[in-house]
Scaffold this active site. Structure first.
Site, short mmCIF file in Angstrom:
data_model
loop_
_atom_site.label_atom_id
_atom_site.label_comp_id
_atom_site.label_asym_id
_atom_site.label_seq_id
_atom_site.Cartn_x
_atom_site.Cartn_y
_atom_site.Cartn_z
CG ASN A 150 14.89 70.54 -39.52
OD1 ASN A 150 15.10 69.70 -38.37
ND2 ASN A 150 13.71 70.75 -39.83
CE LYS A 173 21.47 59.41 -34.99
NZ LYS A 173 22.26 59.84 -35.81
N GLY A 226 12.14 63.46 -36.84
CA GLY A 226 12.75 62.95 -37.75
C GLY A 226 11.54 62.83 -38.92
CB SER A 227 11.87 61.00 -42.03
OG SER A 227 12.38 59.61 -41.77
CB VAL A 230 13.48 57.25 -39.22
CG1 VAL A 230 14.04 56.74 -37.95
CG2 VAL A 230 14.30 57.09 -40.42
N GLY A 231 10.16 57.41 -38.01
CA GLY A 231 9.41 57.23 -36.81
C GLY A 231 8.58 56.10 -36.62
CD GLU A 248 6.30 66.41 -32.18
OE1 GLU A 248 5.75 66.59 -33.41
OE2 GLU A 248 5.65 66.37 -30.92
CB CYS A 282 8.51 69.78 -39.38
SG CYS A 282 9.04 70.74 -37.73
CD GLN A 329 16.23 67.23 -48.13
OE1 GLN A 329 16.32 66.23 -47.29
NE2 GLN A 329 15.10 67.34 -48.77
CD GLU A 378 8.57 66.36 -44.35
OE1 GLU A 378 9.04 65.52 -43.99
OE2 GLU A 378 8.23 67.37 -43.61
CD GLU A 457 9.61 67.32 -28.86
OE1 GLU A 457 9.59 66.98 -30.37
OE2 GLU A 457 10.60 66.80 -28.29
P1 NAP Z 1 15.54 61.21 -40.42
O1 NAP Z 1 16.27 60.73 -41.70
O2 NAP Z 1 14.49 60.57 -39.95
O3 NAP Z 1 16.67 61.17 -39.51
C1 NAP Z 1 16.42 61.70 -38.00
C2 NAP Z 1 17.20 61.04 -37.02
O4 NAP Z 1 16.93 59.66 -36.97
C3 NAP Z 1 18.59 61.23 -37.38
O5 NAP Z 1 19.59 61.56 -36.05
C4 NAP Z 1 18.76 59.84 -37.94
O6 NAP Z 1 20.55 59.59 -38.08
C5 NAP Z 1 18.19 59.07 -37.20
N1 NAP Z 1 17.90 57.75 -37.43
C6 NAP Z 1 17.77 57.43 -39.02
N2 NAP Z 1 17.68 55.94 -39.15
C7 NAP Z 1 17.24 55.62 -37.88
C8 NAP Z 1 16.93 54.22 -37.16
N3 NAP Z 1 16.69 53.14 -38.04
N4 NAP Z 1 16.77 54.24 -35.75
C9 NAP Z 1 17.11 55.06 -35.04
N5 NAP Z 1 17.36 56.56 -35.54
C10 NAP Z 1 17.70 56.71 -36.83
O7 NAP Z 1 15.18 62.78 -40.70
P2 NAP Z 1 16.09 64.00 -41.19
O8 NAP Z 1 16.33 63.93 -42.69
O9 NAP Z 1 17.18 64.18 -40.16
O10 NAP Z 1 15.27 65.11 -40.68
C11 NAP Z 1 14.21 65.55 -41.66
C12 NAP Z 1 12.77 65.27 -41.13
O11 NAP Z 1 12.59 65.59 -39.95
C13 NAP Z 1 11.85 65.80 -41.92
O12 NAP Z 1 10.71 64.84 -42.25
C14 NAP Z 1 10.91 66.88 -40.97
O13 NAP Z 1 9.83 67.24 -41.40
C15 NAP Z 1 11.18 66.22 -39.74
N6 NAP Z 1 11.05 67.19 -38.66
C16 NAP Z 1 10.17 67.05 -37.74
C17 NAP Z 1 10.05 68.38 -36.60
C18 NAP Z 1 8.90 67.99 -35.94
O14 NAP Z 1 9.00 68.58 -34.63
N7 NAP Z 1 7.78 67.58 -36.23
C19 NAP Z 1 11.04 68.96 -36.53
C20 NAP Z 1 12.21 68.90 -37.41
C21 NAP Z 1 12.15 68.18 -38.58
P3 NAP Z 1 21.12 59.92 -39.31
O15 NAP Z 1 20.43 60.72 -40.36
O16 NAP Z 1 22.42 60.61 -38.86
O17 NAP Z 1 21.72 58.66 -40.01
#
Ligand code: NAP
Ligand code: MG
Length: 479
Positions: A150, A173, A226-227, A230-231, A248, A282, A329, A378, A457
């Site tokens: 995003n 990555k 990210g989510s 995964v976090g 985050e 987010c 999505q 979310e 951060e």
């Molecule tokens: P996501 O599905 O968790 O993916 C985030 C990153 O992690 C991607 O590069 C993804 O790779 C990677 N990933 C997925 N599975 C993994 C694993 N098992 N091990 C290591 N890395 C892995 O999140 P998203 O759908 O891209 O983004 C949306 C989320 O990000 C929302 O929950 C949003 O709230 C959050 N977000 C938070 C902030 C903040 O600063 N708090 C800012 C922006 C977004 P691929 O998707 O390429 O497979």
């Protein structure tokens, strides 16, 4: 055929036949490029390149590091229109939002060019005669950075810049669906004179590339955005490998509207927070908590403004909201819209729009209660629940009744309400008469509970995560 982009390892762009297409979510026939689908072996090569390059980068002067970041900042500033268009095409946010994000990336680079020069330590008088004690900050070595789709240029920038300023090497990555902006950023760092191997880019899926970055024994720290799902996996793997982890994650950010609010300002703040960038932030306001006395008048105004939002191609000047990022999505968002209706909400908007991309009308879920699934999970799309409350105390309790804690806000003209909300909100970032999203680039960013884990951060505090502390003693006397 669209241009192919390989991984960047040890200062070389490595061509590969294993590629995935990056498409424009507003125009599905627009292919931005084809990008490498990296392997675990690519990560291993990237970590090795980082390990080889890092000692010289750490031994360079702070001015050398500052100069690279400063040149990168200037190159980004010069290319805002071009990079903004690329970002809008791959992610779907409006051109002006995309240009704003690119400008933020440049500002972040410039800020951390200064931090490279300012990074210092402390000298403390020892309790032992003749002893000297110094507390110094050292780089960690090779750090892994994993970023979401995003903010495909700002988040890589705000992780890479402090990592590099401190003298680390990086393996990054980006999200598989938005690699182009990160490729552009890495090319700019290369052009700015970053030595080979200091930044390595491995594209591909989270389950392959992300997983190997987290598991690699020579990656000393992982910064992830990210989510929550995964976090959590990364936190567990990080514990197993005894690594430093910074997470985050998501939000379910509340915006309280009090009866004493400036109504027009409150409508503007809620529209921005809920629907700008298609709600894909987010920090988006996804729970609008409205005091009973003003509820009906406020909802009427807000819904009129919502219905007037022009959804369209981000590159067209009159568009006010772009598409959802991907088919998956959009399907997920539509499932939540149906869920809201079945939970008893009166749903306004939210339907898929009949256009040649992943377009959805912005949605309000009226008559929501805070215990509904759509008020607790979310959604990460242009959907906000409207929750009616009796008074300030109920508003505050409702705002805090969530497993997340990223940002929160209140619209009020009362000093007492504003002050109490700032004190008692359990979010990491609190806004009065401002949208929950949209923050300065030189101050800490992060949350509590399920939203964040580890050091903050951005701003000077960002250096905390990318360094470790050494306490160095010496004795210069004689016995
Ligand atoms: P996501 O599905 O968790 O993916 C985030 C990153 O992690 C991607 O590069 C993804 O790779 C990677 N990933 C997925 N599975 C993994 C694993 N098992 N091990 C290591 N890395 C892995 O999140 P998203 O759908 O891209 O983004 C949306 C989320 O990000 C929302 O929950 C949003 O709230 C959050 N977000 C938070 C902030 C903040 O600063 N708090 C800012 C922006 C977004 P691929 O998707 O390429 O497979
Ligand atoms: Mg994903």
């Amino acid at each position: 055929m669209a241009e192919a982009f390989g991984n960047y390892i040890g200062g070389t762009w490595r061509q590969t036949a294993d590629l995935s297409e990056n498409r424009n979510p507003a125009r599905l026939d627009d292919v931005i490029g084809r990008y490498a689908r990296g392997s675990a072996e690519d990560v291993d090569a990237a970590v090795e390149a980082g390990r080889d390059a890092q000692p010289a980068w750490a031994a360079a002067t702070p001015e050398d590091r500052a100069n690279v970041l400063d040149r990168a900042a200037r190159l980004i500033f010069e290319r805002v229109p071009e990079l903004g268009e690329l970002l809008a095409r791959e992610e779907g946010k409006l051109r002006r939002e995309a240009e704003g994000e690119v400008t933020r990336a440049a500002n972040v680079m410039r800020f951390f060019a200064g931090e490279a020069l300012r990074l210092g330590g402390e000298k403390i008088a020892s309790v032992r005669a003749g002893c000297e004690v110094d507390v110094v900050r050292e780089p960690l070595g090779v750090v892994g950075l994993i970023t979401p789709w995003n903010f495909p240029i700002a988040i890589p920038a705000w992780k890479m810049a402090p990592a590099l300023a401190a003298g680390n090497a990086v393996v990054i990555k980006p999200a598989e669906i938005t690699p182009a902006s990160t490729v552009a950023l890495v090319k700019i760092l290369e052009e700015a004179g970053l030595p080979a191997g200091v930044v390595n880019l491995v594209m591909g899926s989270g389950s392959v590339v992300g997983n190997r970055i987290v598991d690699h024994p020579d990656v000393r720290a992982v910064s992830f955005t990210g989510s929550e799902r995964v976090g959590r996996q990364i936190a567990l793997a990080g514990a197993e490998g005894m690594k430093k982890v910074q997470l985050e994650m998501g939000g379910k950010n509340p915006m309280v509207v009090m009866a004493d609010a400036d109504l027009d300002l409150a409508v503007k703040v809620c529209l921005d927070g809920a629907f700008f960038s298609t709600g894909q932030r987010c920090t988006a306001s996804s729970r609008l908590i409205v005091e009973d006395r003003i509820h009906d008048a406020f909802v009427e105004k807000l819904d009129l403004a919502r219905a007037a939002i022009r959804v369209g191609d981000p590159l067209e000047a009159d568009s006010q909201m772009g598409p959802v990022v991907s088919e998956g999505q959009l399907e997920s968002n539509l499932t939540y819209v149906a869920q809201a209706a079945s939970e008893g909400c009166e749903v306004r908007g939210g339907e898929r729009l009949n256009q040649a991309g992943y377009f959805q009308a912005p949605a309000l879920f009226l008559n929501a209660t805070n215990d509904m699934k759509t008020s607790q999970e979310e959604i990460f799309g242009p959907c906000a629940s409207v929750i009616r409350v009796a008074d300030f105390d109920e508003a505050l309790a409702t705002a805090n009744d969530t497993r997340f804690g990223l940002s929160s806000g209140i619209c009020t003209t009362s000093l007492r309400h504003a002050t109490e909300f700032r004190r008692k909100s359990r979010a990491g970032m609190v806004m009065v008469n401002l949208p929950t999203a949209g923050v300065d680039y030189h101050v800490p960013f992060g949350g509590n509970k399920g939203s964040s884990l580890g050091a903050r951060e951005q701003g000077p505090m960002a250096m905390e995560f990318y360094t470790s502390v050494k306490t160095a003693y010496s004795f210069a006397g004689s016995v």
